[in-house]
Scaffold this motif. Structure first.
Motif, PDB file in Angstrom:
ATOM      1  N   ASP A 271      -8.758   7.781  19.485  1.00  0.00           N
ATOM      2  CA  ASP A 271      -8.627   6.481  18.828  1.00  0.00           C
ATOM      3  C   ASP A 271      -9.785   6.326  17.840  1.00  0.00           C
ATOM      4  N   ARG A 272      -9.445   6.349  16.553  1.00  0.00           N
ATOM      5  CA  ARG A 272     -10.501   6.310  15.535  1.00  0.00           C
ATOM      6  C   ARG A 272     -11.386   5.075  15.661  1.00  0.00           C
ATOM      7  N   LEU A 273     -10.811   3.968  16.130  1.00  0.00           N
ATOM      8  CA  LEU A 273     -11.609   2.744  16.248  1.00  0.00           C
ATOM      9  C   LEU A 273     -12.638   2.906  17.377  1.00  0.00           C
TER      10      LEU A 273
ATOM     11  N   ASP B  10      -5.603  16.375  10.011  1.00  0.00           N
ATOM     12  CA  ASP B  10      -5.423  17.108   8.758  1.00  0.00           C
ATOM     13  C   ASP B  10      -5.013  16.172   7.618  1.00  0.00           C
ATOM     14  N   GLY B  11      -5.619  14.991   7.561  1.00  0.00           N
ATOM     15  CA  GLY B  11      -5.366  14.066   6.453  1.00  0.00           C
ATOM     16  C   GLY B  11      -4.043  13.317   6.553  1.00  0.00           C
ATOM     17  N   LYS B  12      -3.278  13.561   7.651  1.00  0.00           N
ATOM     18  CA  LYS B  12      -2.004  12.835   7.805  1.00  0.00           C
ATOM     19  C   LYS B  12      -2.305  11.450   8.372  1.00  0.00           C
ATOM     20  N   GLY B  13      -1.432  10.491   8.043  1.00  0.00           N
ATOM     21  CA  GLY B  13      -1.614   9.145   8.585  1.00  0.00           C
ATOM     22  C   GLY B  13      -2.778   8.418   7.948  1.00  0.00           C
ATOM     23  N   GLN B  14      -3.040   8.700   6.674  1.00  0.00           N
ATOM     24  CA  GLN B  14      -4.075   7.933   5.989  1.00  0.00           C
ATOM     25  C   GLN B  14      -3.808   7.827   4.500  1.00  0.00           C
ATOM     26  N   SER B  15      -4.406   6.806   3.896  1.00  0.00           N
ATOM     27  CA  SER B  15      -4.129   6.525   2.507  1.00  0.00           C
ATOM     28  C   SER B  15      -5.366   5.895   1.855  1.00  0.00           C
TER      29      SER B  15
ATOM     30  N   LEU C  11      -9.391   0.253   8.771  1.00  0.00           N
ATOM     31  CA  LEU C  11      -9.776   0.367   7.362  1.00  0.00           C
ATOM     32  C   LEU C  11     -11.237   0.798   7.331  1.00  0.00           C
ATOM     33  N   GLU C  12     -11.499   1.866   6.575  1.00  0.00           N
ATOM     34  CA  GLU C  12     -12.875   2.351   6.455  1.00  0.00           C
ATOM     35  C   GLU C  12     -13.309   2.265   5.001  1.00  0.00           C
ATOM     36  N   GLY C  13     -14.574   1.962   4.779  1.00  0.00           N
ATOM     37  CA  GLY C  13     -15.104   2.028   3.427  1.00  0.00           C
ATOM     38  C   GLY C  13     -15.030   3.467   2.935  1.00  0.00           C
ATOM     39  N   PHE C  14     -14.718   3.659   1.654  1.00  0.00           N
ATOM     40  CA  PHE C  14     -14.661   5.015   1.095  1.00  0.00           C
ATOM     41  C   PHE C  14     -16.100   5.489   0.881  1.00  0.00           C
ATOM     42  N   VAL C  15     -16.427   6.624   1.472  1.00  0.00           N
ATOM     43  CA  VAL C  15     -17.801   7.136   1.379  1.00  0.00           C
ATOM     44  C   VAL C  15     -17.907   8.088   0.185  1.00  0.00           C
ATOM     45  N   PRO C  16     -18.758   7.756  -0.793  1.00  0.00           N
ATOM     46  CA  PRO C  16     -18.921   8.654  -1.948  1.00  0.00           C
ATOM     47  C   PRO C  16     -19.839   9.813  -1.572  1.00  0.00           C
TER      48      PRO C  16
ATOM     49  N   GLU D 245     -15.080  22.456   2.851  1.00  0.00           N
ATOM     50  CA  GLU D 245     -14.338  21.950   1.694  1.00  0.00           C
ATOM     51  C   GLU D 245     -12.891  21.759   2.116  1.00  0.00           C
ATOM     52  N   HIS D 246     -12.380  20.540   1.917  1.00  0.00           N
ATOM     53  CA  HIS D 246     -10.989  20.237   2.261  1.00  0.00           C
ATOM     54  C   HIS D 246     -10.158  20.140   0.989  1.00  0.00           C
ATOM     55  N   ARG D 247      -8.893  20.478   1.104  1.00  0.00           N
ATOM     56  CA  ARG D 247      -7.951  20.234   0.013  1.00  0.00           C
ATOM     57  C   ARG D 247      -6.653  19.762   0.640  1.00  0.00           C
TER      58      ARG D 247
ATOM     59  N   ILE E 253     -18.585  17.729  15.334  1.00  0.00           N
ATOM     60  CA  ILE E 253     -18.587  16.388  14.735  1.00  0.00           C
ATOM     61  C   ILE E 253     -18.561  16.569  13.224  1.00  0.00           C
ATOM     62  N   GLU E 254     -17.584  15.923  12.587  1.00  0.00           N
ATOM     63  CA  GLU E 254     -17.459  16.011  11.130  1.00  0.00           C
ATOM     64  C   GLU E 254     -18.303  14.917  10.505  1.00  0.00           C
ATOM     65  N   LEU E 255     -19.047  15.307   9.474  1.00  0.00           N
ATOM     66  CA  LEU E 255     -20.053  14.422   8.884  1.00  0.00           C
ATOM     67  C   LEU E 255     -19.887  14.345   7.376  1.00  0.00           C
TER      68      LEU E 255
ATOM     69  N   ASN F  49     -17.928  11.026  10.791  1.00  0.00           N
ATOM     70  CA  ASN F  49     -16.529  10.668  10.512  1.00  0.00           C
ATOM     71  C   ASN F  49     -15.689  10.757  11.781  1.00  0.00           C
ATOM     72  N   GLU F  50     -15.667  11.950  12.376  1.00  0.00           N
ATOM     73  CA  GLU F  50     -14.909  12.047  13.631  1.00  0.00           C
ATOM     74  C   GLU F  50     -15.406  13.213  14.455  1.00  0.00           C
ATOM     75  N   MET F  51     -15.010  13.199  15.725  1.00  0.00           N
ATOM     76  CA  MET F  51     -15.415  14.314  16.574  1.00  0.00           C
ATOM     77  C   MET F  51     -14.192  15.028  17.113  1.00  0.00           C
TER      78      MET F  51
HETATM   79  P1  AMP Z   1     -10.092  12.625   8.698  1.00  0.00           P
HETATM   80  O1  AMP Z   1      -8.671  12.715   9.135  1.00  0.00           O
HETATM   81  O2  AMP Z   1     -10.780  11.359   9.102  1.00  0.00           O
HETATM   82  O3  AMP Z   1     -10.891  13.852   9.050  1.00  0.00           O
HETATM   83  O4  AMP Z   1     -10.046  12.617   7.092  1.00  0.00           O
HETATM   84  C1  AMP Z   1      -9.587  13.726   6.346  1.00  0.00           C
HETATM   85  C2  AMP Z   1     -10.420  13.861   5.072  1.00  0.00           C
HETATM   86  O5  AMP Z   1     -10.279  12.671   4.269  1.00  0.00           O
HETATM   87  C3  AMP Z   1     -11.915  13.974   5.322  1.00  0.00           C
HETATM   88  O6  AMP Z   1     -12.278  15.305   5.608  1.00  0.00           O
HETATM   89  C4  AMP Z   1     -12.480  13.475   4.004  1.00  0.00           C
HETATM   90  O7  AMP Z   1     -12.377  14.460   3.001  1.00  0.00           O
HETATM   91  C5  AMP Z   1     -11.524  12.345   3.643  1.00  0.00           C
HETATM   92  N1  AMP Z   1     -12.014  11.051   4.186  1.00  0.00           N
HETATM   93  C6  AMP Z   1     -11.726  10.534   5.392  1.00  0.00           C
HETATM   94  N2  AMP Z   1     -12.331   9.359   5.590  1.00  0.00           N
HETATM   95  C7  AMP Z   1     -13.033   9.100   4.468  1.00  0.00           C
HETATM   96  C8  AMP Z   1     -13.896   8.015   4.057  1.00  0.00           C
HETATM   97  N3  AMP Z   1     -14.131   6.955   4.834  1.00  0.00           N
HETATM   98  N4  AMP Z   1     -14.463   8.113   2.820  1.00  0.00           N
HETATM   99  C9  AMP Z   1     -14.226   9.190   2.023  1.00  0.00           C
HETATM  100  N5  AMP Z   1     -13.424  10.225   2.352  1.00  0.00           N
HETATM  101  C10 AMP Z   1     -12.829  10.178   3.559  1.00  0.00           C
END
Ligand code: AMP
Length: 349
Positions: free
Chosen positions: A84-86, A132-137, A159-164, A190-192, A233-235, A245-247
């Motif tokens: 649970d991300r929250l 893998d980036g699914k379920g987010q926008s 909802l998370e703030g976008f981290v630059p 590096e993700h794509r 842990i992803e940072l 970000n997540e573990m």
């Molecule tokens: P996640 O599923 O949370 O690992 O997100 C997948 C990828 O989306 C991450 O590896 C980042 O490249 C990007 N991402 C996720 N959350 C954020 C955030 N709050 N700000 C900027 N990029 C994000």
């Protein structure tokens, strides 16, 4: 890869995986059943010394059922938090570990208020079952927010703030049953399209302060969870600051470089940890790169012609967006490593 690391230690394995063509079937006993199938769980558990998992969406109730009668490592509590991300972000914050600002969202009105508080751009994610980036926008405007709400549906969201961020890093650590913790050198990722493409380890141009910060935060996490095994842990790195970000309560794709690039691989160390054996050194053997093979199988002979390339194929059928294997490279010379990685990316990515 856990089994492949365990066979030289004289270990034997049984796997539970709902997919009939799971690669584990090529290596060991494979019980093909749903994770929540209690009868299958009981048959699976019979005679086992210890149970572990390498998929974070194993139902917590199934892990707890097994944990009531035998050692299950890591403790299912780690699954519970990571699913649970929250809860996960609250858990980090309770430990004083920095994260992006976040707000729970369960209705369109809450989304409005969350956008108000966090600002834009922001990222709207499902609380559960995203990977893998699914379920987010990514949300840039209020109109984006409305359409993301419609797409992700009437679900529990965050909802998370976008981290630059300047770059993405991950920290992998292993904690033994006796509480000893060892950390691998930080990894740059590096993700794509939401998928991990490549990792470099040790992460280039890293200050000792940032490595130390990561070691402290991962130690806090494993202590708080009474964790046993490998964790990642992803940072996000912003200057000298790390945001969690997540573990992943398991061996992790960003640790695949350790197969050839570290004194002891993450797979072997995970097994050593859950069995109460001494942990192996986590030091790097040189500079490593790992590149995922995604979607199509590469020309094997071509890849193997590159000096220092180690190919790992998982025995999965090719499908767009699917991780089919990876290549690792180890070199004592960083610029030569980058050159060879460039060759692989040009010809095989
Ligand atoms: P996640 O599923 O949370 O690992 O997100 C997948 C990828 O989306 C991450 O590896 C980042 O490249 C990007 N991402 C996720 N959350 C954020 C955030 N709050 N700000 C900027 N990029 C994000």
């Amino acid at each position: 890869m856990l089994a492949l690391a365990g066979y030289p230690l004289g270990l034997r394995f049984r796997f539970l995986d709902p997919s009939p063509d799971a690669p584990t079937g090529q290596l060991a006993d494979h019980i093909c059943a749903k994770y929540a199938d209690n009868e299958a769980l009981d048959a699976f558990a019979r005679g086992l010394a210890v149970v572990t998992y390498e998929f974070e969406n194993v139902p917590v109730a199934s892990a707890r059922r097994l944990a009531s009668r035998m050692p299950v490592h890591p403790d299912p509590r780690a699954l519970d938090v990571a699913q649970d991300r929250l809860r996960e972000k609250q858990f980090f914050q309770d430990l004083g570990i920095a994260t992006a600002p976040f707000e729970p969202v369960a209705s369109a009105a809450e989304l409005d208020r969350a956008v108000e508080r966090i600002g834009l751009p922001a990222v709207l994610k499902t609380r559960r079952e995203g990977y893998d980036g699914k379920g987010q926008s990514v949300v840039h405007t209020r109109a984006d927010a409305a359409s993301a709400w419609t797409t992700l549906g009437d679900r529990q969201l965050i909802l998370e703030g976008f981290v630059p961020f300047e770059r993405e890093l991950s920290v992998l650590a292993v904690r033994g049953r006796d509480g000893a913790v060892l950390t691998y050198p930080l990894v740059e990722n590096e993700h794509r399209d939401g998928l991990l493409r490549r990792s470099l380890a040790p992460a280039p141009d890293l200050s000792t302060a940032v490595q130390a910060t990561a070691e402290t935060l991962v130690a806090q996490v494993v202590e708080a969870l009474g964790y046993v095994g490998v964790i990642a842990i992803e940072l996000f790195q912003v200057g000298e600051t790390l945001l969690a970000n997540e573990m992943a309560p398991r061996v992790h794709n960003s640790g695949h470089w350790t197969l050839e690039g570290a004194e002891t691989s993450q797979f072997e160390n995970h097994l050593r940890a859950i069995l109460g054996l001494p942990l192996g050194a986590t030091t790097a053997r040189g500079y490593s790169a790992m590149m995922n093979l995604i979607g199509t199988l590469p020309d094997l002979a071509g890849l193997l012609a590159i000096p220092g390339a180690h190919v790992h194929l998982y025995g999965k059928a090719a499908r767009p967006g699917r991780k089919l294997g990876h290549v690792t490279l180890v070199d004592g010379d960083r610029s030569r490593l980058v050159e060879r990685l460039g060759e692989i990316e040009r010809d095989f990515a």
